[in-house]
Scaffold this motif. Structure first.
Motif, PDB file in Angstrom:
ATOM      1  N   SER A   1      27.544 -12.748 -20.180  1.00  0.00           N
ATOM      2  CA  SER A   1      27.116 -11.555 -20.908  1.00  0.00           C
ATOM      3  C   SER A   1      27.044 -11.855 -22.395  1.00  0.00           C
ATOM      4  CB  SER A   1      28.104 -10.418 -20.660  1.00  0.00           C
ATOM      5  OG  SER A   1      28.177 -10.162 -19.281  1.00  0.00           O
ATOM      6  N   HIS A   2      26.206 -11.082 -23.081  1.00  0.00           N
ATOM      7  CA  HIS A   2      25.895 -11.394 -24.476  1.00  0.00           C
ATOM      8  C   HIS A   2      27.100 -11.404 -25.384  1.00  0.00           C
ATOM      9  CE1 HIS A   2      26.495  -7.439 -26.330  1.00  0.00           C
ATOM     10  NE2 HIS A   2      26.213  -6.963 -25.143  1.00  0.00           N
ATOM     11  N   HIS A   3      28.114 -10.590 -25.062  1.00  0.00           N
ATOM     12  CA  HIS A   3      29.220 -10.480 -26.002  1.00  0.00           C
ATOM     13  C   HIS A   3      30.291 -11.539 -25.802  1.00  0.00           C
ATOM     14  CE1 HIS A   3      30.102  -8.048 -22.504  1.00  0.00           C
ATOM     15  NE2 HIS A   3      31.368  -8.050 -22.810  1.00  0.00           N
ATOM     16  N   PHE A   4      30.092 -12.446 -24.845  1.00  0.00           N
ATOM     17  CA  PHE A   4      31.026 -13.564 -24.700  1.00  0.00           C
ATOM     18  C   PHE A   4      30.393 -14.839 -25.245  1.00  0.00           C
ATOM     19  CE2 PHE A   4      32.496 -10.715 -21.284  1.00  0.00           C
ATOM     20  CZ  PHE A   4      33.830 -10.627 -21.650  1.00  0.00           C
ATOM     21  N   ASP A   5      31.262 -15.785 -25.655  1.00  0.00           N
ATOM     22  CA  ASP A   5      30.750 -17.038 -26.201  1.00  0.00           C
ATOM     23  C   ASP A   5      30.234 -17.947 -25.100  1.00  0.00           C
ATOM     24  OD1 ASP A   5      31.607 -16.166 -28.635  1.00  0.00           O
ATOM     25  OD2 ASP A   5      33.568 -17.141 -28.483  1.00  0.00           O
ATOM     26  N   SER A   6      30.918 -17.944 -23.960  1.00  0.00           N
ATOM     27  CA  SER A   6      30.582 -18.897 -22.902  1.00  0.00           C
ATOM     28  C   SER A   6      30.998 -18.308 -21.570  1.00  0.00           C
ATOM     29  CB  SER A   6      31.347 -20.201 -23.131  1.00  0.00           C
ATOM     30  OG  SER A   6      32.732 -19.949 -23.036  1.00  0.00           O
ATOM     31  N   ALA A   7      30.551 -18.966 -20.503  1.00  0.00           N
ATOM     32  CA  ALA A   7      30.944 -18.509 -19.166  1.00  0.00           C
ATOM     33  C   ALA A   7      32.457 -18.619 -18.991  1.00  0.00           C
ATOM     34  CB  ALA A   7      30.221 -19.326 -18.101  1.00  0.00           C
ATOM     35  N   GLN A   8      33.030 -19.683 -19.538  1.00  0.00           N
ATOM     36  CA  GLN A   8      34.480 -19.871 -19.454  1.00  0.00           C
ATOM     37  C   GLN A   8      35.218 -18.721 -20.153  1.00  0.00           C
ATOM     38  OE1 GLN A   8      36.174 -21.896 -17.774  1.00  0.00           O
ATOM     39  NE2 GLN A   8      38.239 -21.646 -18.621  1.00  0.00           N
TER      40      GLN A   8
ATOM     41  N   GLY B   1      24.530 -17.236  -1.738  1.00  0.00           N
ATOM     42  CA  GLY B   1      24.627 -18.385  -2.627  1.00  0.00           C
ATOM     43  C   GLY B   1      24.879 -18.042  -4.078  1.00  0.00           C
ATOM     44  N   ASP B   2      25.543 -16.907  -4.314  1.00  0.00           N
ATOM     45  CA  ASP B   2      25.817 -16.521  -5.702  1.00  0.00           C
ATOM     46  C   ASP B   2      26.913 -17.355  -6.351  1.00  0.00           C
ATOM     47  OD1 ASP B   2      23.948 -14.630  -5.475  1.00  0.00           O
ATOM     48  OD2 ASP B   2      25.297 -12.892  -5.589  1.00  0.00           O
ATOM     49  N   PHE B   3      27.799 -17.902  -5.507  1.00  0.00           N
ATOM     50  CA  PHE B   3      28.994 -18.528  -6.086  1.00  0.00           C
ATOM     51  C   PHE B   3      28.905 -20.039  -5.994  1.00  0.00           C
ATOM     52  CE2 PHE B   3      30.610 -14.467  -4.197  1.00  0.00           C
ATOM     53  CZ  PHE B   3      30.577 -13.774  -5.392  1.00  0.00           C
ATOM     54  N   ASN B   4      29.470 -20.691  -6.965  1.00  0.00           N
ATOM     55  CA  ASN B   4      29.515 -22.148  -6.976  1.00  0.00           C
ATOM     56  C   ASN B   4      30.664 -22.582  -7.869  1.00  0.00           C
ATOM     57  OD1 ASN B   4      28.589 -22.102  -9.757  1.00  0.00           O
ATOM     58  ND2 ASN B   4      26.605 -21.514  -8.876  1.00  0.00           N
ATOM     59  N   ALA B   5      30.774 -23.874  -8.083  1.00  0.00           N
ATOM     60  CA  ALA B   5      31.907 -24.392  -8.865  1.00  0.00           C
ATOM     61  C   ALA B   5      31.950 -23.809 -10.267  1.00  0.00           C
ATOM     62  CB  ALA B   5      31.834 -25.914  -8.923  1.00  0.00           C
ATOM     63  N   ASN B   6      30.791 -23.368 -10.777  1.00  0.00           N
ATOM     64  CA  ASN B   6      30.771 -22.832 -12.136  1.00  0.00           C
ATOM     65  C   ASN B   6      31.017 -21.337 -12.198  1.00  0.00           C
ATOM     66  OD1 ASN B   6      30.154 -25.308 -13.330  1.00  0.00           O
ATOM     67  ND2 ASN B   6      28.006 -25.059 -12.734  1.00  0.00           N
ATOM     68  N   TYR B   7      30.815 -20.657 -11.087  1.00  0.00           N
ATOM     69  CA  TYR B   7      30.948 -19.197 -11.124  1.00  0.00           C
ATOM     70  C   TYR B   7      31.524 -18.672  -9.816  1.00  0.00           C
ATOM     71  CZ  TYR B   7      29.836 -14.283 -11.337  1.00  0.00           C
ATOM     72  OH  TYR B   7      29.938 -12.922 -11.331  1.00  0.00           O
TER      73      TYR B   7
ATOM     74  N   LYS C   1      40.659 -11.296 -26.380  1.00  0.00           N
ATOM     75  CA  LYS C   1      39.640 -12.321 -26.130  1.00  0.00           C
ATOM     76  C   LYS C   1      38.432 -12.268 -27.055  1.00  0.00           C
ATOM     77  CE  LYS C   1      41.632 -14.049 -22.430  1.00  0.00           C
ATOM     78  NZ  LYS C   1      42.167 -15.412 -22.425  1.00  0.00           N
ATOM     79  N   LEU C   2      38.167 -11.157 -27.690  1.00  0.00           N
ATOM     80  CA  LEU C   2      36.876 -11.043 -28.374  1.00  0.00           C
ATOM     81  C   LEU C   2      36.984 -10.994 -29.900  1.00  0.00           C
ATOM     82  CD1 LEU C   2      34.846  -8.666 -26.030  1.00  0.00           C
ATOM     83  CD2 LEU C   2      34.786 -11.136 -26.192  1.00  0.00           C
ATOM     84  N   ARG C   3      38.093 -11.394 -30.442  1.00  0.00           N
ATOM     85  CA  ARG C   3      38.179 -11.401 -31.902  1.00  0.00           C
ATOM     86  C   ARG C   3      37.226 -12.435 -32.477  1.00  0.00           C
ATOM     87  NH1 ARG C   3      43.287 -11.972 -30.344  1.00  0.00           N
ATOM     88  NH2 ARG C   3      43.435 -14.016 -31.341  1.00  0.00           N
ATOM     89  N   ALA C   4      36.685 -12.115 -33.659  1.00  0.00           N
ATOM     90  CA  ALA C   4      35.720 -13.015 -34.292  1.00  0.00           C
ATOM     91  C   ALA C   4      36.393 -14.345 -34.606  1.00  0.00           C
ATOM     92  CB  ALA C   4      35.206 -12.376 -35.579  1.00  0.00           C
TER      93      ALA C   4
END
Lengths: 529, 218
Positions: B13-20, B183-189, A182-185
């Motif tokens: 988290s910072h090391h992911f591109d998006s929540a998805q 209320g932590d959870f919703n359709a997005n998380y 999942k984390l490849r550039a």
């Protein structure tokens, strides 16, 4: 050089300080270093045990301690080196540090799980060490039944410790698989990954699939001791050979957990120091997966004389030889990479070439042992001891040392003394051969392994072997000195001292906290020289 | 040091591109963990298969001592709890936290019922002397198979390890219920709800294999 960082004085080592910034760090690089400190310590302990074993075998009869003590030292040497040094070694230290860097990620997929894995590992290791102060175990690292059921020593504690360290191994593997997927550039396909990543990925698959089986096996052994459920105990209608099947179903793949990442390091080193694209990239990548796959169906070759059926022996013998195919593919591709490369002989490359030499011997003797008829003769002799030390020490430890020297400038931002580093190679390489080559001959002469004593006919070769072990020890202590001196007072390292092409060299040395100041985009392959 | 995604639901988290991206990674991690769970139980199933092959009469004698009615009832309880768990995920996904909360509570209650039934089963085995391994005395329980202790050793190991998973599942579901209420959870998380849900279904699935093997196969 070092232009990648906006502020060259801030890096992952200096951005935060204090003991807490280490113990609660979610940074994969710091966690890698924490593993390094722990595993170096365990290696020291396991190494001292090895020296004691060789000292005891310097001459026949009781030399240093009693036969019982010898059995304990032998057990701890094996258990520590396998479960605490070689299995976690490369993935947990160098894998943790360089897997995200090599694929251009800011961290592993699950940083908190990564830190938790370290604590789980340490808890297991400390639990294992407590047995040194209660009742020392003497089962050998394999915990074979029925002796491990009967002996009055702290088998339960150490088996639970191995279970816990296994959990740590599983979680690290799981983390690496998801990170790789999942984390490849951006722009990096699976076939743009450095081969070290491929090898860690293949290793992680084995860790996730094989280790749970070891877990349940060890729990069943505990149940056997506590409840007497009888499945491994022939007195109660059970089958002690079943334990061996269960145990080797993990522990044979575990052999590849130990060697695959080493092969990955060798791929990096050979390419970098030949300044040449790796030959047969896909063949090497797929051979890692091939080794991982075959590793699950060869466990019976540890049991040729256990009383398993003859037909099982023949089948396992045949499948085991298949392991030679992907392994040889790697060897020939490395050799082809060297061909017409501009090879230079810096210390990491010396270790890589040492690996090729020693691993070839270890591998070919492995094929010999896979042959059913030959194994019946060599089984449980020093021939086997020499074989797996050629693979595990000559292979994996050589690769670890090469990898350490190769990545040292990136990890600490300093250079080490190259002359002394080459000297460590000379000492370890020669010492290793002096120690273990005579053991092939001893094994062929019939000297059984694991014994505390031997007949006088074996004395001279045993003496040579012991003297060799002193050279290895000198080499490793010198290496420790080289590393510590490098960290303290080495000259500053440039971002890419070797002119290598993989992504970790595109960031500053040492890297910033989040690895790359600007997320890298990959356009070429990892070995475009 | 790093941003904590649990506190801020729609952040990542910072090391992911998006929540998805984070969601997909988390889910892959959960599935891999399930692989390890199945393989761990796999060792027990292999042991069962081997010794069932060697000692069919002994296994038949052991299975006769178990109450298939209680086992069957518990199977229904767990299947129902899988439904309420799935509803707990579903209602969180469509922003109906209240319904999600009550479904999670129902899952907890069903898990509790399972454990209570299991407790009575265990208690009756203990009273009548059908203990695991060496603690089972074939003479006092009037067993014809001398190694009946092996059957009950396997029975207690398999159902005990499964029961431990039920307890861990209950702890995780309690945590989910608390966070749903907050209320932590919703359709997005809703990653944790789905992750624990997958775990819970696997725990149920393992029981669905344990029940016929231990209670019905004679």
């Amino acid at each position: 050089m070092g232009t990648a960082s906006t502020n060259p004085n801030v890096n992952y080592l200096t951005e935060f300080s204090g003991i807490k910034s280490w113990l609660f760090s979610l940074d994969h690089k710091r966690i890698g270093l924490m593993y390094m400190i722990a595993i170096l310590f365990f290696f020291l302990v396991g190494g001292i045990m090895a020296m004691l074993i060789r000292l005891e075998l310097f001459s026949p009869g009781p030399t240093l301690f009693s036969a019982d003590t010898y059995n304990q030292v032998l057990t701890y040497h094996g258990a520590i080196m396998v479960f605490m040094v070689i299995v976690p070694g490369i993935p947990a230290i160098l894998g943790n540090f360089f897997l995200p860097l090599q694929i251009g990620a800011a961290d592993v997929a699950f940083p908190r799980l990564n830190l938790a894995s370290w604590y789980v590992f340490m808890f297991g290791a400390i639990l294992a060490f407590t047995t040194l102060f209660t009742t020392k175990i003497d089962t050998g690292w394999t915990f074979y039944t029925p002796y491990s059921i009967k002996t009055g020593t702290a088998v339960i504690t150490i088996v639970l410790a191995a279970f816990i360290m296994g959990m740590s191994s599983i979680l690290t593997g799981l983390n690496f698989i998801v990170t790789t997927h999942k984390l490849r550039a951006p722009g990096m396909s699976m076939f743009d990954m450095p081969l070290f990543v491929w090898s860690l990925y293949s290793t992680a698959i084995i860790q996730v699939i094989a280790t749970p089986v070891l877990g349940i096996t060890l729990l069943l052994l505990v149940a056997e001791r506590v409840l007497g459920i009888g499945i491994f105990d022939p007195k109660l209608g059970g089958d002690p050979v079943l334990f061996q099947h269960f145990f080797w179903f993990y522990s044979h793949p575990a052999v590849y957990i130990m060697i695959l990442p080493a092969m990955g390091i060798i791929s990096e080193l050979i390419s970098a120091f030949s300044r040449k694209t790796i030959f047969g990239y896909k063949a090497i990548a797929f051979s890692s997966l091939g080794i991982a796959a075959v590793s699950f169906i060869v466990w019976g070759h540890h049991m040729f004389v256990s009383g398993q059926s003859e037909i099982a022996g023949v089948i396992f013998s045949f499948i085991t030889m298949l392991v030679g195919v992907p392994t040889a593919i790697k060897m020939f591709n490395w050799l082809a990479t060297l061909y017409k490369g501009s090879v230079s002989f810096e210390s990491p490359m010396l270790y890589a070439l040492g690996f090729l030499f020693l691993f070839a011997i270890g591998g070919v003797t492995g094929i010999m042992l896979a042959t059913l008829g030959v194994d019946v003769h060599f089984h449980d002799t020093y021939f086997v001891v020499a074989h797996f030390h050629y693979v595990m020490v000559g292979g994996t430890l050589m690769a670890i040392m090469g990898g350490f020297y190769y990545w040292f400038p990136k990890m600490f931002g300093k250079m080490y003394n190259e002359g002394l580093a080459r000297l460590t190679f000379v000492l370890i390489f020669i010492g290793f051969n002096v120690t273990f080559f005579p053991q092939f001959i001893l094994g062929a002469m019939g000297m059984p392994r694991r014994y505390f004593d031997y007949i006088p006919a074996y004395e001279s070769l045993n003496k040579i072997s012991t003297i060799g072990s002193w050279m290895i020890a000198a080499g490793f202590f010198l290496a420790l000195y080289v590393i510590i001196r490098g960290i303290i007072s080495g000259p500053k390292a440039p971002a890419n001292p070797w002119g290598a092409k993989t992504l970790e060299w595109q960031t500053s040395s040492p890297p910033p906290h989040f690895n790359f100041d600007k997320k890298p985009t990959v356009t070429g392959g990892p070995y475009d020289y | 040091m790093t941003t904590n995604h649990s506190a801020t639901a729609h952040h990542h988290s910072h090391h992911f591109d998006s929540a998805q991206h984070e969601y997909e990674s988390d889910k892959e991690g959960i599935w891999l963990f399930m692989v390890t769970e199945i393989l761990m139980f796999g060792g027990l199933f292999v042991a069962y298969a081997i010794f069932h092959q060697i000692y069919p009469e002994m296994f038949a004698e052991g299975a006769k001592q178990l109450s298939w009615k209680m086992g069957f009832f518990n199977t229904l309880v767990l299947i129902a709890s899988s439904l309420t768990m799935a509803l707990g995920i579903y209602y969180n996904q469509i922003n109906k936290s209240n319904k999600a909360f009550w479904n999670l509570i129902a899952t907890l209650v069903l898990a509790g019922i399972f454990l209570v039934v299991k407790y009575f089963e265990y208690a009756s085995k203990f009273e009548t002397g059908f203990l695991p391994g060496k603690f089972l005395n074939p003479e006092t329980v009037g067993a014809t198979s001398q190694n009946l202790g092996m059957y009950f050793g396997l029975y207690f190991c398999m159902t005990g390890l499964h029961g431990l998973h039920v307890v861990i599942g209950m702890i995780l579901i309690s945590w989910l219920a608390y966070r749903t209420k907050r209320g932590d959870f919703n359709a997005n998380y809703y990653t944790p709800v789905e992750g624990v849900g997958i775990f819970w279904h696997i725990v149920d699935l393992i029981w669905i294999f344990l029940f016929p093997l231990l209670y019905l196969v004679g």
